[in-house]
Design an enzyme around this catalytic site. Structure first.
Site, mmCIF file in Angstrom:
data_model
loop_
_atom_site.group_PDB
_atom_site.id
_atom_site.type_symbol
_atom_site.label_atom_id
_atom_site.label_comp_id
_atom_site.label_asym_id
_atom_site.label_seq_id
_atom_site.Cartn_x
_atom_site.Cartn_y
_atom_site.Cartn_z
ATOM 1 N N THR A 83 27.560 29.877 126.999
ATOM 2 C CA THR A 83 26.717 29.541 128.160
ATOM 3 C C THR A 83 27.092 30.648 128.965
ATOM 4 O O THR A 83 28.329 30.675 129.484
ATOM 5 C CB THR A 83 27.617 27.970 128.274
ATOM 6 O OG1 THR A 83 26.776 27.367 129.898
ATOM 7 C CG2 THR A 83 28.514 27.984 128.014
ATOM 8 N N ASP A 84 26.025 29.770 130.919
ATOM 9 C CA ASP A 84 26.232 30.175 131.795
ATOM 10 C C ASP A 84 27.282 29.528 132.266
ATOM 11 O O ASP A 84 27.758 31.054 133.361
ATOM 12 C CB ASP A 84 24.599 30.723 132.498
ATOM 13 C CG ASP A 84 24.297 29.513 132.516
ATOM 14 O OD1 ASP A 84 24.937 27.924 132.445
ATOM 15 O OD2 ASP A 84 23.654 29.536 132.907
ATOM 16 N N GLU A 85 27.537 28.675 131.984
ATOM 17 C CA GLU A 85 28.623 28.145 132.745
ATOM 18 C C GLU A 85 30.116 28.711 132.643
ATOM 19 O O GLU A 85 30.997 27.965 134.515
ATOM 20 C CB GLU A 85 28.460 26.297 132.328
ATOM 21 C CG GLU A 85 27.443 26.033 132.516
ATOM 22 C CD GLU A 85 27.436 24.076 132.258
ATOM 23 O OE1 GLU A 85 29.121 24.069 132.218
ATOM 24 O OE2 GLU A 85 26.599 23.712 132.259
ATOM 25 N N TYR B 266 34.142 21.298 129.762
ATOM 26 C CA TYR B 266 33.310 21.840 128.923
ATOM 27 C C TYR B 266 33.641 23.498 128.867
ATOM 28 O O TYR B 266 33.843 23.997 127.534
ATOM 29 C CB TYR B 266 32.015 21.765 128.587
ATOM 30 C CG TYR B 266 30.735 22.712 127.836
ATOM 31 C CD1 TYR B 266 30.546 22.525 126.911
ATOM 32 C CD2 TYR B 266 29.956 22.746 128.995
ATOM 33 C CE1 TYR B 266 29.993 23.066 126.598
ATOM 34 C CE2 TYR B 266 28.753 23.934 128.413
ATOM 35 C CZ TYR B 266 28.892 23.741 127.365
ATOM 36 O OH TYR B 266 28.000 24.950 126.526
ATOM 37 N N LYS C 257 34.671 26.455 126.283
ATOM 38 C CA LYS C 257 33.762 28.078 125.734
ATOM 39 C C LYS C 257 33.826 29.646 126.341
ATOM 40 O O LYS C 257 34.217 30.336 126.039
ATOM 41 C CB LYS C 257 32.244 27.574 126.803
ATOM 42 C CG LYS C 257 31.076 26.454 126.045
ATOM 43 C CD LYS C 257 31.049 26.860 124.601
ATOM 44 C CE LYS C 257 30.231 28.106 124.486
ATOM 45 N NZ LYS C 257 29.413 27.234 123.027
HETATM 46 P P1 NAD Z 1 24.010 20.195 120.360
HETATM 47 O O1 NAD Z 1 25.546 19.239 120.941
HETATM 48 O O2 NAD Z 1 23.087 20.389 120.774
HETATM 49 O O3 NAD Z 1 24.498 20.493 119.442
HETATM 50 C C1 NAD Z 1 25.969 20.992 118.291
HETATM 51 C C2 NAD Z 1 26.204 21.056 116.712
HETATM 52 O O4 NAD Z 1 27.540 21.203 116.377
HETATM 53 C C3 NAD Z 1 25.859 19.589 116.436
HETATM 54 O O5 NAD Z 1 24.389 20.335 115.268
HETATM 55 C C4 NAD Z 1 26.956 19.173 115.527
HETATM 56 O O6 NAD Z 1 26.563 18.108 114.618
HETATM 57 C C5 NAD Z 1 27.582 20.275 115.468
HETATM 58 N N1 NAD Z 1 29.503 20.495 115.302
HETATM 59 C C6 NAD Z 1 29.773 20.072 116.833
HETATM 60 N N2 NAD Z 1 31.252 20.522 116.194
HETATM 61 C C7 NAD Z 1 30.693 20.884 114.681
HETATM 62 C C8 NAD Z 1 32.516 20.785 114.828
HETATM 63 N N3 NAD Z 1 33.351 21.153 114.889
HETATM 64 N N4 NAD Z 1 32.299 22.027 113.198
HETATM 65 C C9 NAD Z 1 30.560 21.312 112.791
HETATM 66 N N5 NAD Z 1 30.241 21.491 113.995
HETATM 67 C C10 NAD Z 1 29.623 20.573 114.839
HETATM 68 O O7 NAD Z 1 24.223 21.842 120.927
HETATM 69 P P2 NAD Z 1 23.468 22.854 121.841
HETATM 70 O O8 NAD Z 1 22.619 22.649 122.942
HETATM 71 O O9 NAD Z 1 22.259 22.531 121.225
HETATM 72 O O10 NAD Z 1 24.043 23.781 122.109
HETATM 73 C C11 NAD Z 1 24.353 25.269 121.006
HETATM 74 C C12 NAD Z 1 25.386 26.393 121.692
HETATM 75 O O11 NAD Z 1 25.046 26.525 122.544
HETATM 76 C C13 NAD Z 1 27.098 25.206 121.774
HETATM 77 O O12 NAD Z 1 27.798 26.640 121.785
HETATM 78 C C14 NAD Z 1 26.924 25.472 123.260
HETATM 79 O O13 NAD Z 1 27.405 25.411 124.251
HETATM 80 C C15 NAD Z 1 25.509 26.353 123.598
HETATM 81 N N6 NAD Z 1 24.258 27.028 125.144
HETATM 82 C C16 NAD Z 1 24.100 25.056 125.086
HETATM 83 C C17 NAD Z 1 22.794 24.862 126.102
HETATM 84 C C18 NAD Z 1 22.125 24.164 126.656
HETATM 85 O O14 NAD Z 1 21.531 24.221 127.137
HETATM 86 N N7 NAD Z 1 21.974 23.462 125.292
HETATM 87 C C19 NAD Z 1 23.127 26.576 127.158
HETATM 88 C C20 NAD Z 1 23.786 27.930 126.837
HETATM 89 C C21 NAD Z 1 24.547 27.658 125.340
HETATM 90 O O1 DAU Z 2 23.711 26.225 131.970
HETATM 91 C C1 DAU Z 2 24.267 26.103 130.389
HETATM 92 C C2 DAU Z 2 24.820 24.451 129.934
HETATM 93 O O2 DAU Z 2 23.086 23.345 130.614
HETATM 94 C C3 DAU Z 2 25.087 24.615 128.778
HETATM 95 O O3 DAU Z 2 25.734 24.842 128.499
HETATM 96 C C4 DAU Z 2 25.291 22.916 128.488
HETATM 97 O O4 DAU Z 2 25.468 23.368 127.281
HETATM 98 C C5 DAU Z 2 24.452 22.030 128.898
HETATM 99 O O5 DAU Z 2 24.241 20.985 128.693
HETATM 100 C C6 DAU Z 2 23.811 22.327 130.095
HETATM 101 O O6 DAU Z 2 25.071 21.412 130.612
HETATM 102 P P1 DAU Z 2 24.425 20.934 132.616
HETATM 103 O O7 DAU Z 2 25.769 20.193 133.174
HETATM 104 O O8 DAU Z 2 23.869 21.685 133.171
HETATM 105 O O9 DAU Z 2 23.303 19.799 132.249
HETATM 106 P P2 DAU Z 2 23.125 18.372 131.775
HETATM 107 O O10 DAU Z 2 21.657 18.360 131.035
HETATM 108 O O11 DAU Z 2 23.619 17.646 131.820
HETATM 109 O O12 DAU Z 2 22.814 18.243 133.982
HETATM 110 C C7 DAU Z 2 21.710 18.698 134.285
HETATM 111 C C8 DAU Z 2 21.874 18.924 135.939
HETATM 112 O O13 DAU Z 2 21.356 17.277 136.035
HETATM 113 C C9 DAU Z 2 23.041 18.488 136.480
HETATM 114 O O14 DAU Z 2 23.272 19.549 137.366
HETATM 115 C C10 DAU Z 2 23.802 17.414 136.004
HETATM 116 C C11 DAU Z 2 22.073 16.806 136.144
HETATM 117 N N1 DAU Z 2 22.541 15.278 135.858
HETATM 118 C C12 DAU Z 2 22.853 14.780 134.664
HETATM 119 C C13 DAU Z 2 22.189 14.219 133.965
HETATM 120 C C14 DAU Z 2 22.560 13.776 132.455
HETATM 121 C C15 DAU Z 2 22.273 13.769 136.566
HETATM 122 O O15 DAU Z 2 21.786 13.799 138.024
HETATM 123 N N2 DAU Z 2 21.777 12.849 135.903
HETATM 124 C C16 DAU Z 2 21.637 13.203 134.918
HETATM 125 O O16 DAU Z 2 21.398 11.692 134.306
#
Ligand code: NAD
Ligand code: DAU
Length: 350
Positions: free
Chosen positions: A131-133, A156, A160
């Site tokens: 992630t970019d975080e 989180y 990562k």
């Molecule tokens: P998600 O939470 O939707 O899915 C995570 C998956 O991992 C689920 O299917 C869960 O069952 C599985 N999992 C969790 N713990 C586990 C374990 N101990 N063993 C095996 N499986 C397990 O997550 P996502 O949003 O699809 O993100 C996927 C990956 O991409 C993550 O590593 C996240 O950090 C990264 N990422 C997400 C975003 C985003 O915006 N969602 C952006 C950048 C990077």
């Molecule tokens: O940047 C990549 C990341 O983006 C991933 O690594 C994470 O897995 C993914 O969850 C996401 O993180 P964020 O914290 O940016 O996403 P989230 O959707 O939780 O929140 C987006 C923005 O909206 C953030 O500034 C918080 C705000 N927010 C979020 C929720 C859930 C609100 O204002 N209200 C809300 O209820």
């Protein structure tokens, strides 16, 4: 190639699994997932009977299972997506993130290292989807590049960042062939309705308040999930071993502006009077340690491999809203918890 995808039942994982199963009939795609609250096998119902798709219910915390799976399928490459992924949950339960994201990643690295120990091949790759975080927060100006220092602020992102460091360390210490990509905020079909966009779509459908954290002036860079999956496919095949790539949408939005756009589109699609959904906006207490701004410089993957997002944000958001409106049953099952029985129903007797 025999490719192990961890977290394939999650949001991004199911798009990656579907893409690879359909695009590479000669590959074996093995989806390893613990099916936590975020894993939903029903997301993959359309490919679950494909001859090149295999599912293993296992946790990356179980070393024995990992060794068995590497041997059983003769794994060539790993796409590691399994993680605890929600920032708000990490603030409440940081240790869950340490176990899955850090310990789980090291377990997986060890399993790959052990399995490839005596016959490391050109096609072997450990690709960590990150992630970019990990870079922390930006001010008004500037972009995250691949050389930006790590400065994670939430449990989180700290977990990562730590897992990225372990992947890098295995490359240096054990010559593990690795790629890492750090991507911005994804949105699209099958995202669990705890994240901003699906939560707000769901709340608008059910006429519930839209909780905006703080003043709403936080900025994120949004990317359609299928474009992230295309980038992962590209890096799996053409990424330079040992490299890190940033992936982003070239698409920054302040939360409040995005929320207002979402409200406008929802009103149009639901046939509501304009302004109806905006009335649900409710400012609430800010997230602890809330990162102000993320924005990605994705010029490396663009210039090296020609990747750019295929959809504009307006197209992607409109498609996403349509998907949720056409799949209210999915939303209902996910919010009620009924989705968690799919595995027993479909796989128990196999
Ligand atoms: P998600 O939470 O939707 O899915 C995570 C998956 O991992 C689920 O299917 C869960 O069952 C599985 N999992 C969790 N713990 C586990 C374990 N101990 N063993 C095996 N499986 C397990 O997550 P996502 O949003 O699809 O993100 C996927 C990956 O991409 C993550 O590593 C996240 O950090 C990264 N990422 C997400 C975003 C985003 O915006 N969602 C952006 C950048 C990077
Ligand atoms: O940047 C990549 C990341 O983006 C991933 O690594 C994470 O897995 C993914 O969850 C996401 O993180 P964020 O914290 O940016 O996403 P989230 O959707 O939780 O929140 C987006 C923005 O909206 C953030 O500034 C918080 C705000 N927010 C979020 C929720 C859930 C609100 O204002 N209200 C809300 O209820």
């Amino acid at each position: 190639m025999n490719i192990l995808i961890t977290g394939g039942a999650g949001f991004i994982g199911n798009h990656v699994v579907r893409l690879l199963v359909n695009k590479y009939p000669n590959y074996k795609i093995i989806n390893l997932d613990a099916l936590t609250y975020a894993g939903n096998l029903e997301n993959l119902a359309d490919v679950q009977n494909a001859p090149n798709y295999f599912f293993e219910k296992a946790t990356i915390l179980d070393i024995e299972s990992l060794d068995k799976i590497f041997n059983k399928y003769e794994i060539d490459a790993v796409l590691h997506l399994a993680a605890e992924s929600h920032v708000d949950r990490s603030i409440v339960s940081p240790l869950d993130f340490v176990y899955t994201n850090i310990v789980g990643t090291v377990n997986l690295l060890n399993a790959a290292k052990k399995y490839w120990a005596n016959n490391l091949a050109q096609k072997n790759l450990f690709y960590h989807i990150s992630t970019d975080e990990v870079y922390g927060s930006l001010g008004e100006e500037g972009l995250f590049t691949e050389t930006t220092s790590y400065a994670p602020n939430s449990p989180y992102s700290a977990s990562k960042a730590s897992s990225d460091h372990f992947v890098r360390a295995y490359a240096e210490t054990y010559k593990m062939p690795i790629v890492i990509s750090n991507c911005s905020n994804n949105y699209g079909p099958f995202q669990f309705p705890e994240k901003l966009i699906p939560l707000f779509i769901n709340n608008i459908i059910s006429k519930k308040p839209l909780p905006v954290y703080g003043d709403g002036k936080y900025t994120r860079d949004w990317l359609y999930v299928k474009d992230h999956a295309f980038a992962i496919d590209l890096l799996l095949h053409k990424g330079t071993i040992g490299s890190t790539y940033n992936i982003g949408g070239f698409n920054e939005w302040q939360n409040i502006d995005l929320i207002k756009l979402l409200c406008k589109l929802m009103d149009e699609k639901l046939g509501n009077k304009q302004g109806t959904s905006e009335q649900l906006i409710t400012y609430v207490k800010d997230r602890k340690g809330h990162d102000k701004r993320y924005a990605i410089d994705a010029s490396k993957i663009k210039s090296e491999l020609g990747w750019i997002p295929s959809l504009t944000f307006e197209e992607g958001l409109s498609e996403t809203i349509d998907w949720y409106l056409n799949n209210k049953e999915w939303l209902e099952k996910v919010t009620s918890g009924a989705y968690q029985h799919y595995y027993e129903k479909m796989y128990a007797n196999r």
